[in-house]
Design an enzyme around this catalytic site. Sequence first.
Site, short mmCIF file in Angstrom:
data_model
loop_
_atom_site.label_atom_id
_atom_site.label_comp_id
_atom_site.label_asym_id
_atom_site.label_seq_id
_atom_site.Cartn_x
_atom_site.Cartn_y
_atom_site.Cartn_z
CG ASP A 233 14.11 0.11 30.14
OD1 ASP A 233 14.98 -0.56 30.73
OD2 ASP A 233 13.02 0.42 30.66
CG ASP A 260 7.54 -6.17 26.46
OD1 ASP A 260 8.58 -6.82 26.70
OD2 ASP A 260 6.44 -6.44 26.96
CB CYS A 327 20.83 -7.73 41.40
SG CYS A 327 19.17 -7.10 41.16
#
Length: 389
Positions: A233, A260, A327
């Site tokens: 992350d 990244d 999502c």
Amino acid sequence: MAMNYLEAFPKELREYYKNLFGKEEANKIMKKLREPVEHYYIRVNTLKISREKLIGELKKEGLKPLRSPYLPEGLYFVREGPNFSDDFEPKLPVVVANKYAAESVYQGAMLYAPGVLKADKNIKEGDEVQIRDPKGLLVGIGIARMDYKEMTEATRGLAVEVTLPKFKLPSLSELKAFEKGYFYPQGLPSMVTARVLEPKEDDVIIDMAAAPGGKTTHIAQLLENKGEIIAIDKSKNRLRKMEENIKRLGVKNVKLVQMDARKLPDLGIKADKILLDAPCTALGVRPKLWEERTLKHIEATARYQRAFIWAAIKSLRRGGVLVYSTCTLSYEENEGNVKFMIRKGMKLEEQSIFIGSPGIGMNKVQRFYPHKHLTQGFFIAKLRKVKDI
């Protein structure tokens, strides 16, 4: 007067959904997006406790956990509500909460002073008040624990004790069982994602957008703390939060890397399994008091995701597996990007657990819909690298 659920979505997004799903389905989806999930899931941390033992612990706290019929580590609670109708107009002084705080109150949380935008000037401590979001939707009723001046100026403290929220989900983070790391609040589709990866302890496994660690710690649990998971992350704060979760859950086989993820090939690792829960427009997240994203956000995000996808493909060994999840509900960020992966030497595979719906014009991928599956809107694809490009 609060806007109705359709007005909570920009006109062009409503049209987009209508074209994608058909008018009737689109309306059902948008209506459900405005509400919290009907079944609130938690993942039993089997590194520390069995599902049956945790059920016993939670029942002692007066909760009513139910066993997931799909996953042996899944438990869920049934949402309470709605406790009042959309056209209910209580004759009470008004406290207006910001969007984030209003969404929390809507699901049963208390209202704290930082979340108060404005309030009627006649409010005194002890008064019964109504709480509305900035666009006028009634989210809850409660007792003022500060007067008007204090709740609009204070930077901390309880402003309104919420006695009647629109909906109620269980409050779990204060429980001893949570502190002890016996469970992790996690949606059903997110749990399915880690299962679909089918991790083995001798696999080189990378989680590309790992924080705050729900899927990573689930993979660790499936591996019984064996093997190693490289969790990436770019946010230091999110990784700090993830470290807390890892510690609380007793996970021992995760290596955190701050970078990244688009630069993943620079590490020179050839992975057997990669999980990419891609940054997305989050159009499937519930509840949404209103949606601000439009088609330009969908298009820009789908392009942005391709940099992560390409990095994942380059970092997989030939024969390696990528599980891609979002999502969101859009075609471009989901099936559209799966087509991109197929052009780049990937092949779609069957998923070991399939409890959603097939994709739009595409089999083997699974979509979760709020109105059909009582979950967030979610998408999962599993692909194998069959050639180097």
